[in-house]
Structures are given as structure tokens and as C-alpha cells.
Design a protein around this motif. Sequence first.
Motif, PDB file in Angstrom:
ATOM      1  N   PHE A  30      39.326  35.711  40.579  1.00  0.00           N
ATOM      2  CA  PHE A  30      38.343  36.243  39.635  1.00  0.00           C
ATOM      3  C   PHE A  30      37.060  36.643  40.363  1.00  0.00           C
ATOM      4  CE2 PHE A  30      35.311  35.911  36.022  1.00  0.00           C
ATOM      5  CZ  PHE A  30      35.966  36.754  35.138  1.00  0.00           C
ATOM      6  N   THR A  31      36.623  35.811  41.308  1.00  0.00           N
ATOM      7  CA  THR A  31      35.422  36.122  42.095  1.00  0.00           C
ATOM      8  C   THR A  31      35.627  37.389  42.914  1.00  0.00           C
ATOM      9  OG1 THR A  31      34.856  33.766  42.251  1.00  0.00           O
ATOM     10  CG2 THR A  31      33.826  35.242  43.838  1.00  0.00           C
ATOM     11  N   ALA A  32      36.797  37.485  43.558  1.00  0.00           N
ATOM     12  CA  ALA A  32      37.105  38.666  44.364  1.00  0.00           C
ATOM     13  C   ALA A  32      37.194  39.915  43.493  1.00  0.00           C
ATOM     14  CB  ALA A  32      38.418  38.449  45.117  1.00  0.00           C
ATOM     15  N   ALA A  33      37.822  39.776  42.328  1.00  0.00           N
ATOM     16  CA  ALA A  33      37.967  40.909  41.410  1.00  0.00           C
ATOM     17  C   ALA A  33      36.613  41.389  40.903  1.00  0.00           C
ATOM     18  CB  ALA A  33      38.856  40.522  40.233  1.00  0.00           C
ATOM     19  N   LYS A  35      33.751  41.191  42.428  1.00  0.00           N
ATOM     20  CA  LYS A  35      33.077  41.904  43.518  1.00  0.00           C
ATOM     21  C   LYS A  35      33.604  43.335  43.636  1.00  0.00           C
ATOM     22  CE  LYS A  35      31.897  37.869  46.350  1.00  0.00           C
ATOM     23  NZ  LYS A  35      32.132  37.156  47.633  1.00  0.00           N
ATOM     24  N   LEU A  36      34.919  43.465  43.549  1.00  0.00           N
ATOM     25  CA  LEU A  36      35.527  44.803  43.605  1.00  0.00           C
ATOM     26  C   LEU A  36      35.079  45.644  42.414  1.00  0.00           C
ATOM     27  CD1 LEU A  36      39.140  43.761  44.661  1.00  0.00           C
ATOM     28  CD2 LEU A  36      37.541  45.101  46.040  1.00  0.00           C
ATOM     29  N   TYR A  37      34.975  45.004  41.254  1.00  0.00           N
ATOM     30  CA  TYR A  37      34.529  45.713  40.049  1.00  0.00           C
ATOM     31  C   TYR A  37      33.102  46.229  40.225  1.00  0.00           C
ATOM     32  CZ  TYR A  37      33.467  46.579  35.124  1.00  0.00           C
ATOM     33  OH  TYR A  37      33.092  47.162  33.939  1.00  0.00           O
ATOM     34  N   ALA A  45      40.332  45.957  41.689  1.00  0.00           N
ATOM     35  CA  ALA A  45      39.863  44.866  40.833  1.00  0.00           C
ATOM     36  C   ALA A  45      40.899  44.545  39.758  1.00  0.00           C
ATOM     37  CB  ALA A  45      38.537  45.238  40.189  1.00  0.00           C
ATOM     38  N   LEU A  46      41.469  45.584  39.164  1.00  0.00           N
ATOM     39  CA  LEU A  46      42.466  45.385  38.116  1.00  0.00           C
ATOM     40  C   LEU A  46      43.678  44.634  38.653  1.00  0.00           C
ATOM     41  CD1 LEU A  46      43.365  45.899  35.212  1.00  0.00           C
ATOM     42  CD2 LEU A  46      44.311  48.092  35.961  1.00  0.00           C
ATOM     43  N   GLU A  58      44.350  32.255  30.315  1.00  0.00           N
ATOM     44  CA  GLU A  58      43.648  33.152  29.404  1.00  0.00           C
ATOM     45  C   GLU A  58      42.156  32.882  29.418  1.00  0.00           C
ATOM     46  OE1 GLU A  58      46.425  34.525  25.761  1.00  0.00           O
ATOM     47  OE2 GLU A  58      45.565  32.532  25.570  1.00  0.00           O
ATOM     48  N   SER A  59      41.377  33.956  29.298  1.00  0.00           N
ATOM     49  CA  SER A  59      39.933  33.809  29.084  1.00  0.00           C
ATOM     50  C   SER A  59      39.404  35.125  28.529  1.00  0.00           C
ATOM     51  CB  SER A  59      39.208  33.448  30.379  1.00  0.00           C
ATOM     52  OG  SER A  59      38.960  34.564  31.184  1.00  0.00           O
ATOM     53  N   ALA A  60      38.384  35.030  27.698  1.00  0.00           N
ATOM     54  CA  ALA A  60      37.782  36.230  27.128  1.00  0.00           C
ATOM     55  C   ALA A  60      37.183  37.098  28.227  1.00  0.00           C
ATOM     56  CB  ALA A  60      36.708  35.839  26.114  1.00  0.00           C
ATOM     57  N   SER A  61      36.598  36.477  29.250  1.00  0.00           N
ATOM     58  CA  SER A  61      35.978  37.219  30.356  1.00  0.00           C
ATOM     59  C   SER A  61      37.021  38.028  31.123  1.00  0.00           C
ATOM     60  CB  SER A  61      35.264  36.261  31.310  1.00  0.00           C
ATOM     61  OG  SER A  61      34.227  35.576  30.655  1.00  0.00           O
ATOM     62  N   LEU A  62      38.168  37.411  31.357  1.00  0.00           N
ATOM     63  CA  LEU A  62      39.248  38.111  32.071  1.00  0.00           C
ATOM     64  C   LEU A  62      39.685  39.342  31.306  1.00  0.00           C
ATOM     65  CD1 LEU A  62      41.527  38.321  34.202  1.00  0.00           C
ATOM     66  CD2 LEU A  62      42.878  36.789  32.752  1.00  0.00           C
ATOM     67  N   TYR A  63      39.996  39.177  30.023  1.00  0.00           N
ATOM     68  CA  TYR A  63      40.465  40.300  29.221  1.00  0.00           C
ATOM     69  C   TYR A  63      39.371  41.352  29.032  1.00  0.00           C
ATOM     70  CZ  TYR A  63      44.475  37.337  28.069  1.00  0.00           C
ATOM     71  OH  TYR A  63      45.598  36.556  28.126  1.00  0.00           O
ATOM     72  N   PHE A  64      38.135  40.901  28.909  1.00  0.00           N
ATOM     73  CA  PHE A  64      37.014  41.828  28.740  1.00  0.00           C
ATOM     74  C   PHE A  64      36.860  42.716  29.973  1.00  0.00           C
ATOM     75  CE2 PHE A  64      32.361  42.663  29.133  1.00  0.00           C
ATOM     76  CZ  PHE A  64      32.209  43.449  28.010  1.00  0.00           C
ATOM     77  N   ASN A  65      36.927  42.123  31.165  1.00  0.00           N
ATOM     78  CA  ASN A  65      36.792  42.901  32.394  1.00  0.00           C
ATOM     79  C   ASN A  65      37.964  43.856  32.583  1.00  0.00           C
ATOM     80  OD1 ASN A  65      34.473  41.482  32.808  1.00  0.00           O
ATOM     81  ND2 ASN A  65      35.209  40.288  34.551  1.00  0.00           N
ATOM     82  N   MET A  66      39.162  43.400  32.231  1.00  0.00           N
ATOM     83  CA  MET A  66      40.331  44.280  32.319  1.00  0.00           C
ATOM     84  C   MET A  66      40.175  45.457  31.366  1.00  0.00           C
ATOM     85  SD  MET A  66      43.446  41.490  32.593  1.00  0.00           S
ATOM     86  CE  MET A  66      44.731  42.728  32.789  1.00  0.00           C
ATOM     87  N   ALA A  67      39.716  45.177  30.155  1.00  0.00           N
ATOM     88  CA  ALA A  67      39.512  46.235  29.154  1.00  0.00           C
ATOM     89  C   ALA A  67      38.471  47.242  29.643  1.00  0.00           C
ATOM     90  CB  ALA A  67      39.079  45.625  27.833  1.00  0.00           C
TER      91      ALA A  67
END
Length: 255
Positions: A30-33, A35-37, A45-46, A58-67
Motif C-alpha cells: 500500500f505504501t509503495a502503491a 508513492k507510485l500514485y 500503482a494499480l 478489504e479497506s475503503a482506502s484501497l478501493y477508493f484509490n483503485m477507483a
Amino acid sequence: MLTFFKHTIFLTALFFSVSLMRAQSADSLFTAANKLYQQEKYIEALDQYQQIEKLELESASLYFNMANIYYRTNQVAPAVYYYEKALKLDPNDQDIKVNLEFANRMILDNIEPIPNSLWENFMEAVILRFTYETWSKIAVSLAFIFALLFLMYHFSYSTAKKRIYFITSILAVIFVTTSLFFAYRNKHYIDNNIEAIIFSPAAQVKNAPTTSSEVYFELHEGTKVLILETLDNWKKIKIADGKMGWIISDNLKEI
């Protein structure tokens, strides 16, 4: 019995070790992703975010960043899909709501929803404001408060204080019952309202679950539907304006 006990301890230790390793791996990914984002390397990042998703975490932050990545790369269906998944985990997050609204503007289908009933408005405004896990935690906290108030009532020698503790403990019981009811209704709603997002660029909705049946209407990627029934490779769906029909399962993805 002793052997079983040792085996149980080993399995428990193994479970927690694996869980800890998965969590640590997810944190580093998640930290690496992130940074790439921030560097606008969205595809890389995706890929990192998707690796976390494969860990079944699962996490809201994960899905939010993917979205956000899907939205920035103009992929309507997955953007809406992951915003919706994020919103289910954190229904009060304003950033998710705002971004979902922007993503919904990219959808081709302009569906006028049926006005909600008073009960549906209450569901959305109150019962669905928190997840059922949150309502359960509120109920447990209130139950603890009730127990504390009851003890204070029992050991108090002052008539005035006894009256206050009695009244507040009764209120605590009422709030506990209400919270449990909200948790139950929330869980029941989630379990019985299976939503999905159309992923095909264009999907035909038919009046019967057969390839030869008449096309009733057409939906496009990103549109949210409610799944009412499943029959083989067909789903009976309902859209916001009340129309219903059958669609091939491959055209959509459950949230």
C-alpha cells in the motif's frame, strides 16, 4: 487430547503468523502503491493495489484509490464499482461520495429514479448511515453503559441518585435495543439487496432468461442495478426507475 491441544495451538499460532505476514505485506504494498500514485504512475500503482486485493484484505482506502485510478484513466465501470465498494465500507466518507458522483456523470444511461418512501428515506438517512458492524459496536458500548448505570443504581444510597440512575439505565436499554434493531435491519438490507455494476459497453436486458426473447431495454457500462434473481447464467435485475428484466451474468459484476 493433549495432541489435539498442541495441534490447536500450532494452528492458532500459524493463523496469526500468516495474518501478520499478510498485513505487513499489504502495508508495504500500500505504501509503495501510494508513492507510485503520487508520481502519477497509475498503471504501476494499480498493479500494487490489485496485489493487496488478491490477499483478500478489504479497506475503503484501497478501493477508493483503485477507483481514482480507473476514473483518471477513463474506465467508467471499474471506477464506479470500486467507489461503490469503498462507500459500503465507509458510508459517511464525503470524498468517496463526491468522487462517485463525478464518476456517475460518465455513465451513458440517464435513469430517473423512483422517489423514495418515508421508510426508504429513513433507512438511508439513519440505518444505513453506519455499517451493521458499527451499529453492533454502538449496542455493545451502550450495554456496558447500562451495566455501569445499573450497578450505580444498586449501590447508591441517595433516593435522588437512584432515580437518575434508574431512568438513565432504562434509556440505555432502549438505545441498546434500537441499535441492535438498526444493526439487524442494516445486515438484512445488505444481504437482501445485492447490487451490481454493468461492465459491458452495452448490455441487452430481455423480458425472459433466453437468448431468443425480446430485448426490453439496453444498459451501458457503469450503471448500477439491483439483482433480484439468478437462473443459470442469467440475472433478473431492477434499475432505479423500476424497470426489470433479464441480463446475462457476464455483463455485470456484483459489488
